[in-house]
Design an enzyme around this catalytic site. Structure first.
Site, short mmCIF file in Angstrom:
data_model
loop_
_atom_site.label_atom_id
_atom_site.label_comp_id
_atom_site.label_asym_id
_atom_site.label_seq_id
_atom_site.Cartn_x
_atom_site.Cartn_y
_atom_site.Cartn_z
N SER A 1 0.84 -1.20 0.00
CA SER A 1 0.00 0.00 0.00
C SER A 1 0.87 1.25 0.00
CB SER A 1 -0.90 0.00 1.24
OG SER A 1 -1.52 1.26 1.38
N HIS B 1 -1.32 -1.44 -4.09
CA HIS B 1 -2.58 -1.02 -3.44
C HIS B 1 -2.59 0.49 -3.27
CE1 HIS B 1 -6.09 -2.02 -0.89
NE2 HIS B 1 -5.69 -1.01 -0.11
N ASP C 1 -4.87 3.54 -1.65
CA ASP C 1 -5.96 3.90 -0.75
C ASP C 1 -6.41 5.32 -1.03
OD1 ASP C 1 -6.33 1.62 0.99
OD2 ASP C 1 -4.31 2.04 1.71
N MET D 1 -8.76 8.18 0.00
CA MET D 1 -9.52 8.58 1.20
C MET D 1 -10.01 10.00 1.04
SD MET D 1 -7.20 7.07 4.25
CE MET D 1 -6.42 5.45 4.16
N HIS E 1 -8.42 1.08 -3.93
CA HIS E 1 -9.36 0.89 -2.82
C HIS E 1 -9.99 2.25 -2.52
CE1 HIS E 1 -9.75 -0.39 1.74
NE2 HIS E 1 -10.92 -0.19 1.17
N MET F 1 -11.98 4.50 -0.45
CA MET F 1 -12.52 4.65 0.91
C MET F 1 -13.18 6.03 0.96
SD MET F 1 -9.04 3.20 2.52
CE MET F 1 -9.69 2.39 3.94
N MET G 1 -11.52 -5.47 5.67
CA MET G 1 -10.69 -4.57 6.46
C MET G 1 -10.40 -5.23 7.80
SD MET G 1 -10.11 -1.62 4.77
CE MET G 1 -9.09 -1.19 6.14
N GLY H 1 -8.47 4.12 7.61
CA GLY H 1 -8.07 5.53 7.65
C GLY H 1 -6.57 5.73 7.77
N PHE H 2 -5.92 4.82 8.48
CA PHE H 2 -4.49 5.03 8.75
C PHE H 2 -3.71 3.73 8.63
CE2 PHE H 2 -7.04 8.14 10.95
CZ PHE H 2 -6.44 9.33 10.54
N GLY I 1 -0.32 1.33 9.65
CA GLY I 1 0.44 1.03 10.85
C GLY I 1 -0.39 0.68 12.07
N ASP J 1 -6.76 -6.29 4.68
CA ASP J 1 -6.16 -4.96 4.62
C ASP J 1 -6.13 -4.33 6.00
OD1 ASP J 1 -5.29 -2.46 3.88
OD2 ASP J 1 -7.02 -1.99 2.62
N GLY J 2 -4.91 -4.19 6.53
CA GLY J 2 -4.73 -3.52 7.82
C GLY J 2 -4.01 -4.42 8.81
N GLY J 3 -2.82 -3.98 9.23
CA GLY J 3 -2.09 -4.71 10.26
C GLY J 3 -1.48 -6.02 9.79
N GLY K 1 1.16 -2.22 4.13
CA GLY K 1 1.68 -0.86 4.03
C GLY K 1 2.93 -0.68 4.87
#
Ligand code: DX5
Ligand code: ZN
Length: 226
Positions: free
Chosen positions: A15, A40, A42, A44, A73, A75, A144, A149-150, A152, A182-184, A204
Protein backbone atom coordinates in the site's frame (compact mmCIF):
# COMPACT_ATOMS: atom_id res chain seq x y z
CA UNK A 1 -2.67 -6.00 -20.46
CA UNK A 2 -2.81 -5.34 -16.73
CA UNK A 3 -5.20 -8.16 -15.84
CA UNK A 4 -4.02 -10.26 -12.96
CA UNK A 5 -6.71 -12.36 -11.29
CA UNK A 6 -5.45 -15.91 -10.98
CA UNK A 7 -6.71 -18.06 -8.16
CA UNK A 8 -4.65 -20.36 -5.94
CA UNK A 9 -1.68 -18.06 -5.61
CA UNK A 10 -0.79 -15.53 -2.94
CA UNK A 11 -0.55 -11.90 -3.90
CA UNK A 12 1.03 -9.14 -1.85
CA UNK A 13 -0.33 -5.69 -2.61
CA UNK A 14 1.97 -3.10 -1.00
CA UNK A 15 0.00 0.00 0.00
CA UNK A 16 1.44 3.31 -1.09
CA UNK A 17 -0.26 4.89 1.93
CA UNK A 18 3.06 4.16 3.66
CA UNK A 19 5.21 5.28 0.72
CA UNK A 20 7.23 8.49 0.53
CA UNK A 21 4.57 11.02 -0.57
CA UNK A 22 7.36 13.27 -1.85
CA UNK A 23 8.64 10.56 -4.16
CA UNK A 24 5.96 8.14 -5.36
CA UNK A 25 7.99 7.20 -8.45
CA UNK A 26 10.76 5.81 -6.26
CA UNK A 27 8.24 3.93 -4.13
CA UNK A 28 6.66 2.36 -7.22
CA UNK A 29 10.12 1.31 -8.38
CA UNK A 30 10.76 -0.26 -4.95
CA UNK A 31 7.53 -2.23 -5.18
CA UNK A 32 8.36 -3.46 -8.67
CA UNK A 33 11.89 -4.43 -7.63
CA UNK A 34 10.49 -6.43 -4.69
CA UNK A 35 8.47 -8.80 -6.88
CA UNK A 36 5.11 -7.85 -5.34
CA UNK A 37 2.36 -8.62 -7.84
CA UNK A 38 -0.06 -5.75 -7.13
CA UNK A 39 0.10 -2.14 -5.93
CA UNK A 40 -2.58 -1.02 -3.44
CA UNK A 41 -3.83 2.56 -3.60
CA UNK A 42 -5.96 3.90 -0.75
CA UNK A 43 -8.17 6.76 -1.88
CA UNK A 44 -9.52 8.58 1.20
CA UNK A 45 -11.90 11.53 1.24
CA UNK A 46 -11.91 12.76 4.84
CA UNK A 47 -15.62 11.87 4.94
CA UNK A 48 -16.02 8.10 4.72
CA UNK A 49 -12.73 7.80 6.63
CA UNK A 50 -11.01 10.36 8.85
CA UNK A 51 -8.07 10.98 6.53
CA UNK A 52 -7.31 12.43 3.09
CA UNK A 53 -4.91 10.96 0.57
CA UNK A 54 -5.10 11.36 -3.21
CA UNK A 55 -7.38 10.94 -6.22
CA UNK A 56 -7.38 9.76 -9.81
CA UNK A 57 -4.67 12.23 -10.97
CA UNK A 58 -2.07 10.34 -8.95
CA UNK A 59 -3.25 7.01 -10.38
CA UNK A 60 -2.97 8.49 -13.89
CA UNK A 61 0.54 9.81 -13.20
CA UNK A 62 1.78 6.53 -11.71
CA UNK A 63 0.24 4.54 -14.57
CA UNK A 64 3.05 5.90 -16.74
CA UNK A 65 5.66 4.45 -14.36
CA UNK A 66 4.67 0.77 -14.26
CA UNK A 67 2.54 -1.95 -15.78
CA UNK A 68 1.95 -3.61 -12.42
CA UNK A 69 -1.69 -4.25 -11.45
CA UNK A 70 -3.26 -1.22 -9.73
CA UNK A 71 -5.47 -2.36 -6.85
CA UNK A 72 -7.47 0.80 -6.12
CA UNK A 73 -9.36 0.89 -2.82
CA UNK A 74 -11.96 3.68 -2.71
CA UNK A 75 -12.52 4.65 0.91
CA UNK A 76 -14.87 7.42 -0.06
CA UNK A 77 -18.51 8.42 0.16
CA UNK A 78 -20.46 8.24 -3.13
CA UNK A 79 -17.90 6.01 -4.87
CA UNK A 80 -20.13 5.59 -7.92
CA UNK A 81 -19.40 9.20 -8.91
CA UNK A 82 -15.73 8.39 -9.40
CA UNK A 83 -15.69 4.93 -10.99
CA UNK A 84 -15.26 6.20 -14.56
CA UNK A 85 -12.51 8.59 -13.56
CA UNK A 86 -10.46 5.89 -11.83
CA UNK A 87 -11.05 3.43 -14.67
CA UNK A 88 -9.85 6.00 -17.19
CA UNK A 89 -6.85 6.88 -15.00
CA UNK A 90 -5.59 3.30 -15.20
CA UNK A 91 -6.96 1.38 -12.22
CA UNK A 92 -7.07 -2.38 -12.84
CA UNK A 93 -9.27 -3.28 -9.88
CA UNK A 94 -11.72 -0.84 -8.31
CA UNK A 95 -12.93 -1.77 -4.84
CA UNK A 96 -15.51 0.33 -3.04
CA UNK A 97 -17.14 -0.01 0.35
CA UNK A 98 -20.41 -1.84 0.89
CA UNK A 99 -21.18 0.74 3.59
CA UNK A 100 -20.78 3.65 1.15
CA UNK A 101 -23.03 2.53 -1.71
CA UNK A 102 -26.70 1.51 -1.69
CA UNK A 103 -26.63 0.11 -5.24
CA UNK A 104 -23.57 -2.10 -5.05
CA UNK A 105 -24.79 -4.54 -7.69
CA UNK A 106 -25.28 -1.75 -10.22
CA UNK A 107 -21.81 -0.31 -9.76
CA UNK A 108 -19.96 -3.63 -9.55
CA UNK A 109 -21.52 -4.40 -12.93
CA UNK A 110 -20.47 -1.00 -14.21
CA UNK A 111 -16.86 -1.59 -13.15
CA UNK A 112 -16.85 -4.92 -14.98
CA UNK A 113 -18.39 -3.34 -18.08
CA UNK A 114 -15.50 -0.85 -18.06
CA UNK A 115 -13.14 -3.82 -18.32
CA UNK A 116 -11.94 -3.57 -14.70
CA UNK A 117 -12.00 -6.00 -11.79
CA UNK A 118 -14.78 -5.14 -9.34
CA UNK A 119 -14.20 -5.40 -5.60
CA UNK A 120 -16.30 -4.83 -2.50
CA UNK A 121 -14.95 -4.03 0.94
CA UNK A 122 -16.34 -4.19 4.47
CA UNK A 123 -15.15 -2.42 7.63
CA UNK A 124 -14.66 -4.39 10.87
CA UNK A 125 -18.19 -3.69 12.14
CA UNK A 126 -19.94 -4.98 8.99
CA UNK A 127 -20.81 -8.70 8.93
CA UNK A 128 -19.79 -10.58 5.79
CA UNK A 129 -23.26 -12.16 5.33
CA UNK A 130 -24.54 -8.94 3.74
CA UNK A 131 -22.31 -9.67 0.74
CA UNK A 132 -23.91 -13.01 -0.09
CA UNK A 133 -26.10 -11.88 -2.98
CA UNK A 134 -23.40 -9.81 -4.67
CA UNK A 135 -20.59 -12.36 -4.46
CA UNK A 136 -21.21 -13.54 -8.06
CA UNK A 137 -20.44 -10.00 -9.26
CA UNK A 138 -17.06 -9.46 -7.62
CA UNK A 139 -13.45 -10.37 -8.29
CA UNK A 140 -12.25 -9.19 -4.87
CA UNK A 141 -13.74 -9.28 -1.39
CA UNK A 142 -11.61 -6.94 0.71
CA UNK A 143 -11.96 -7.51 4.44
CA UNK A 144 -10.69 -4.57 6.46
CA UNK A 145 -8.74 -5.91 9.42
CA UNK A 146 -8.41 -2.47 11.05
CA UNK A 147 -10.79 0.46 11.22
CA UNK A 148 -9.90 2.25 8.01
CA UNK A 149 -8.07 5.53 7.65
CA UNK A 150 -4.49 5.03 8.75
CA UNK A 151 -1.57 2.73 8.14
CA UNK A 152 0.44 1.03 10.85
CA UNK A 153 -2.48 -0.10 13.03
CA UNK A 154 -2.82 -3.42 14.85
CA UNK A 155 -4.86 -6.17 13.17
CA UNK A 156 -8.22 -6.95 14.79
CA UNK A 157 -8.10 -10.78 14.89
CA UNK A 158 -11.91 -11.20 15.01
CA UNK A 159 -12.06 -9.87 11.44
CA UNK A 160 -10.33 -13.03 10.25
CA UNK A 161 -13.48 -14.99 11.18
CA UNK A 162 -15.12 -13.15 8.28
CA UNK A 163 -12.33 -14.29 5.99
CA UNK A 164 -13.05 -17.90 6.98
CA UNK A 165 -16.79 -17.41 6.42
CA UNK A 166 -16.26 -15.77 3.03
CA UNK A 167 -14.06 -18.66 1.97
CA UNK A 168 -16.83 -21.08 2.94
CA UNK A 169 -19.40 -18.97 1.08
CA UNK A 170 -17.14 -18.91 -1.98
CA UNK A 171 -16.62 -22.67 -1.92
CA UNK A 172 -20.31 -23.37 -1.38
CA UNK A 173 -21.35 -21.16 -4.28
CA UNK A 174 -18.45 -22.36 -6.43
CA UNK A 175 -17.31 -18.80 -7.10
CA UNK A 176 -13.94 -17.42 -8.00
CA UNK A 177 -13.16 -14.15 -6.24
CA UNK A 178 -10.02 -13.25 -4.33
CA UNK A 179 -10.17 -12.65 -0.58
CA UNK A 180 -8.02 -9.71 0.44
CA UNK A 181 -7.12 -8.54 3.95
CA UNK A 182 -6.16 -4.96 4.62
CA UNK A 183 -4.73 -3.52 7.82
CA UNK A 184 -2.09 -4.71 10.26
CA UNK A 185 -0.65 -7.39 7.98
CA UNK A 186 3.00 -8.07 8.75
CA UNK A 187 5.29 -11.07 9.12
CA UNK A 188 3.73 -11.87 12.50
CA UNK A 189 0.10 -11.80 11.33
CA UNK A 190 0.44 -12.99 7.76
CA UNK A 191 0.32 -16.72 8.50
CA UNK A 192 -2.87 -16.31 10.51
CA UNK A 193 -4.41 -14.34 7.63
CA UNK A 194 -3.35 -16.92 5.06
CA UNK A 195 -4.52 -19.88 7.14
CA UNK A 196 -7.88 -18.13 7.57
CA UNK A 197 -8.26 -18.09 3.79
CA UNK A 198 -6.83 -14.78 2.65
CA UNK A 199 -5.03 -15.04 -0.69
CA UNK A 200 -4.36 -11.33 -1.17
CA UNK A 201 -2.42 -9.42 1.45
CA UNK A 202 -2.32 -5.65 1.56
CA UNK A 203 0.80 -4.47 3.34
CA UNK A 204 1.68 -0.86 4.03
CA UNK A 205 3.87 -0.18 7.06
CA UNK A 206 5.36 -3.69 7.07
CA UNK A 207 6.41 -3.44 3.42
CA UNK A 208 7.85 0.07 3.44
CA UNK A 209 9.47 -0.53 6.83
CA UNK A 210 11.23 -3.66 5.67
CA UNK A 211 14.98 -3.41 5.06
CA UNK A 212 14.84 -6.27 2.53
CA UNK A 213 11.62 -5.96 0.56
CA UNK A 214 12.49 -8.63 -1.96
CA UNK A 215 13.09 -11.22 0.78
CA UNK A 216 9.85 -10.18 2.49
CA UNK A 217 7.85 -10.62 -0.69
CA UNK A 218 9.50 -13.96 -1.43
CA UNK A 219 8.57 -15.20 2.03
CA UNK A 220 5.00 -13.87 2.01
CA UNK A 221 4.08 -14.63 -1.59
CA UNK A 222 5.21 -18.14 -0.86
CA UNK A 223 8.38 -19.00 -2.72
CA UNK A 224 10.34 -19.39 0.55
CA UNK A 225 8.56 -20.76 3.64
CA UNK A 226 8.34 -18.36 6.60
C1 DX5 B 1 -6.05 1.38 6.02
C2 DX5 B 1 -5.76 1.20 4.56
C3 DX5 B 1 -4.70 0.22 4.30
C4 DX5 B 1 -3.37 0.57 4.85
C5 DX5 B 1 -2.80 -0.66 5.46
O1 DX5 B 1 -7.08 2.25 6.22
O2 DX5 B 1 -6.90 0.77 3.83
O3 DX5 B 1 -4.60 -0.15 2.94
O4 DX5 B 1 -2.48 1.08 3.88
O5 DX5 B 1 -1.70 -0.28 6.16
P1 DX5 B 1 -0.91 -1.23 7.14
O6 DX5 B 1 -0.48 -2.42 6.38
O7 DX5 B 1 0.21 -0.34 7.57
O8 DX5 B 1 -1.84 -1.57 8.27
ZN1 ZN C 1 -6.69 -0.26 1.61
Amino acid sequence: MYSYIIMNDTIVSPSILSADFANFSASIAEIDASGAKWIHMDVMDGCFVPNLTFGAPLVRALRKKTKTFFDVHLMIANPSKYIHEFAEAGADAITFHYEAETHAHKYLTEIRDLGKKPGISIVPSTPCGVLEDILPYIDIALVMTVNPGFGGQVLIPECLEKVKKLKQMRDKANLNFRISVDGGINEKTVELAKSSGADTLVMGAAFFGSPDKRALIERVQGTIPL
